[in-house]
Design an enzyme around this catalytic site. Structure first.
Site, PDB file in Angstrom:
ATOM      1  CG  ASP A 271      -2.166   0.817   1.094  1.00 46.01           C
ATOM      2  OD1 ASP A 271      -2.049   2.031   0.870  1.00 46.01           O
ATOM      3  OD2 ASP A 271      -3.264   0.247   1.195  1.00 46.01           O
TER       4      ASP A 271
ATOM      5  CB  SER B 136      -8.364   1.443  -6.798  1.00 44.01           C
ATOM      6  OG  SER B 136      -9.128   2.473  -7.413  1.00 44.01           O
TER       7      SER B 136
ATOM      8  CE  LYS C 261       0.898   6.933 -13.259  1.00 42.28           C
ATOM      9  NZ  LYS C 261       1.798   8.062 -12.870  1.00 42.28           N
TER      10      LYS C 261
ATOM     11  CB  ALA D 147     -11.017  -5.225  -5.605  1.00 44.88           C
TER      12      ALA D 147
ATOM     13  CE1 TYR E 102     -12.946   2.712  -7.926  1.00 44.77           C
ATOM     14  CE2 TYR E 102     -15.283   2.685  -8.470  1.00 44.77           C
ATOM     15  CZ  TYR E 102     -14.216   2.201  -7.734  1.00 44.77           C
ATOM     16  OH  TYR E 102     -14.422   1.208  -6.802  1.00 44.77           O
TER      17      TYR E 102
ATOM     18  CE1 TYR F  55      -1.456  -9.147 -19.059  1.00 44.15           C
ATOM     19  CE2 TYR F  55      -0.112 -10.608 -17.722  1.00 44.15           C
ATOM     20  CZ  TYR F  55      -0.232  -9.476 -18.502  1.00 44.15           C
ATOM     21  OH  TYR F  55       0.859  -8.687 -18.729  1.00 44.15           O
TER      22      TYR F  55
ATOM     23  NE  ARG G 287     -15.894   4.789   0.481  1.00 44.99           N
ATOM     24  CZ  ARG G 287     -15.127   3.713   0.303  1.00 44.99           C
ATOM     25  NH1 ARG G 287     -15.460   2.820  -0.616  1.00 44.99           N
ATOM     26  NH2 ARG G 287     -14.037   3.529   1.009  1.00 44.99           N
TER      27      ARG G 287
END
Ligand code: NAD
Ligand code: UDP
Length: 310
Positions: free
Chosen positions: A34, A78, A94, A117, A148, A162, A189
């Site tokens: 992280d 993210s 990114k 996720a 997003y 992949y 949120r």
């Protein structure tokens, strides 16, 4: 017997920190990656003393090298709150695009299972209700949510590529609104906003007329679903969420009832705010034998209590 090693990106965030804690309780070794962009080291401070836990401070949009075995790569890094990704549009793109590419590369090199996720936001402002996985979505690519939504849509596309080209065992969790302890109090949120406002005896800020709907899943149920998906043979996207659906106005009234606060004020609706959102979880029920167990009321009681104490 050597333990399985799970690398969790975004492990210092809301969902990631619960995931790290849960996996340690299930006897996995956990590497948490992280850069603390929207997460906090406080979320994982109780895990630091566990010898099966390690923390790497790293931006996933840069390549990551790990020595030793990794059996699972769970990519949760993210920004996830609409307020956060509006402030961090390029970092969000990114993390979803370059970050997913880098972590798929790591999973390929380690022959690890990869879990993305993803999000209900891949459905955008949906024209189908409730949303099954077969729905392709209705996304404005250049709107404020596009950074997003499109990053996650790209992430899903490269994950499937992949899987097909490199035969990686990939999973895609389409996560719907989830709530619980360890959400950042000021992440913008609706759950932390309403609870913090109610506990401070301030009016709850309902955006628009409050008729837009959301469905809220308690964190322990979501973690259970992610864990079942991670261990499953399912490679197609799976919705994970609680189909109990509320208008935001109903939801505000619920929090008022649970906290004893009183007032609501109306504020402008953010641009492109989806009008409805509710998961069709038939696939998760059938393939993972998963469905939420904690009611929204029970989850809210636990979350309010945590916000009161922390
Ligand atoms: P969060 O903001 O609490 O956690 C995200 C974590 O990722 C943070 O710790 C942050 O510091 C870290 N991060 C961000 N960019 C990074 C980067 N470039 N490199 C390394 N770390 C980075 O959000 P959350 O609610 O826990 O969401 C976690 C994941 O779940 C996200 O991928 C999000 O899209 C997905 N998701 C969440 C929800 C929800 O309701 N919470 C719904 C759908 C999808
Ligand atoms: N919302 C609100 N008041 C707030 C924060 C959010 O009415 O203080 C609304 C927001 O407009 C959206 C819903 O609550 O319709 C859920 O917002 P959130 O930011 O939690 O996530 P979203 O589901 O939009 O990604």
């Amino acid at each position: 017997m050597p333990k399985y090693v799970v690398l969790v990106t975004g492990g210092a965030g809301f969902i990631g920190s619960h995931l790290c804690r849960f996996l340690l309780s299930r006897n996995f070794k956990v590497i948490c990656v992280d850069n603390l962009l929207t997460g906090s080291s406080g979320n994982i401070k109780d895990l630091r003393s566990n010898t099966d836990f390690s923390f790497i401070s790293h931006d996933v949009s840069k390549p990551l090298e790990i020595t030793g075995n990794v059996h699972f790569v769970l990519h949760f890094a993210s920004p996830a709150s609409p307020v956060d990704y509006a402030k961090l549009p390029i970092q969000t793109l990114k993390a979803g695009a370059l970050g997913t590419h880098n972590l798929l590369g790591l999973a390929k090199a380690k022959k690890a299972v990869f879990l993305l996720a993803s999000t209900s936001e891949v459905y955008g402002d949906p024209l189908v209700h409730p949303q099954p996985e077969s729905y392709w979505g209705n996304v404005n690519p250049i709107g404020p949510r596009g950074v997003y939504d499109e990053a996650k849509r790209f992430a899903e596309a490269i994950t499937m590529a992949y899987h097909k080209v490199h035969r990686i065992d990939t999973k895609i969790a389409r996560i719907f609104n989830t709530f619980g302890p360890f959400m950042r109090k000021n992440d913008g949120r609706v759950v932390p906003n309403f609870i913090m406002q109610a506990l401070a005896n301030k009016p709850l800020t309902v955006y628009g007329d409050g008729k837009q709907t959301r469905s809220f899943c308690y964190i322990s149920d979501l973690i259970d679903g992610v864990y079942k998906l991670m261990l499953s043979k399912v490679n197609e996207p799976v919705n994970l969420g609680n189909p109990e659906e509320y208008t935001i106005l109903e939801f505000a009234k619920k929090i008022i009832k649970l906290t004893g606060s009183r007032k609501i004020i109306f504020k402008p609706l953010p641009v492109d705010d989806p009008k409805t959102r509710c998961p069709d979880i038939s696939k998760a029920k059938k393939l993972l034998k998963w469905e939420p167990k904690v009611s929204v009321d029970e989850g809210l009681k636990r979350t309010i209590e945590w916000f009161r104490r922390n």
